[in-house]
Scaffold this active site. Sequence first.
Site, mmCIF file in Angstrom:
data_model
loop_
_atom_site.group_PDB
_atom_site.id
_atom_site.type_symbol
_atom_site.label_atom_id
_atom_site.label_comp_id
_atom_site.label_asym_id
_atom_site.label_seq_id
_atom_site.Cartn_x
_atom_site.Cartn_y
_atom_site.Cartn_z
ATOM 1 N N ASP A 160 -1.940 -2.609 -3.281
ATOM 2 C CA ASP A 160 -2.870 -1.694 -2.620
ATOM 3 C C ASP A 160 -2.290 -1.258 -1.276
ATOM 4 O O ASP A 160 -1.483 -1.974 -0.670
ATOM 5 C CB ASP A 160 -4.220 -2.382 -2.379
ATOM 6 C CG ASP A 160 -4.912 -2.756 -3.672
ATOM 7 O OD1 ASP A 160 -4.610 -2.130 -4.701
ATOM 8 O OD2 ASP A 160 -5.745 -3.678 -3.645
ATOM 9 N N GLN A 161 -2.777 -0.163 -0.802
ATOM 10 C CA GLN A 161 -2.331 0.382 0.487
ATOM 11 C C GLN A 161 -2.433 -0.665 1.598
ATOM 12 O O GLN A 161 -1.543 -0.801 2.432
ATOM 13 C CB GLN A 161 -3.185 1.634 0.742
ATOM 14 C CG GLN A 161 -3.173 2.211 2.117
ATOM 15 C CD GLN A 161 -4.167 1.516 3.026
ATOM 16 O OE1 GLN A 161 -3.763 1.014 4.077
ATOM 17 N NE2 GLN A 161 -5.439 1.474 2.662
#
Length: 235
Positions: free
Chosen positions: A104-105
């Site tokens: 994920d970011q």
Amino acid sequence: MDLESILFSQGFGSRRQCRTIVAQGRVRIAGSVCTDADAEFASAPAPEFEVDGTAWRYREKAYIALNKPAGYECSRDPQHHLSVFHLLPAQLCARGVQSVGRLDQDTTGLLLLSDDGAFVHAFTSPRRKVPKVYLARTRHPLDDAQIDALRGGVLLHGEPKPIAAVAAERRDERLLELTVLEGKYHQVKRMVAAAGNRVEALHRERIGGFALPPTLAEGAWCWLDEADLAALRGD
Ligand code: URA
């Protein structure tokens, strides 16, 4: 192998651009400028060369570990943030390196990248159960019921059966070490939520037997050697 082909295979541009780089005297072999793009080099041991002062070694395939910082997307075409590909030299992107799965970011830590399609496929295939170790900072203190739920299996929305962590250990009151085999979308965050807590920060520490090198700074990358690949595979 000739110098033009070496540069071309390592992502230094088109054949014409590679010849130009050589003709401009930007390539050094064993410390001396080489302006002959047709100069031949033995493929073993792998030729080493410098381009614009940066050292390279010919690699048939690229295997890379990146210490991913928060705020970077794993996509080449990011929607809201920078891409992890912005952290790599253009030559690696040009030779088609892709991320092995995604983080994920806001997740930090170990991300593998490669231009070896079989390797990427093997490590992202749902059939290949590679343990991945995460550290999750949780919003609330971790209790025994949550740890037991993670070990015993939690049912995630859309999944046919509960998913159990291979291991779930409390490192401190709000720090969870979680080992999972799958690589499902937001898996750790969803598992921790299903167990009754919430992930506030997530870091991947290890894939298979390969741990994020402690000397690799956030945002930095390194080549993986044969021993690293063997550790990844669990040989
Ligand atoms: N699980 C998540 O929830 N996020 C990640 O980035 C990786 C695993």
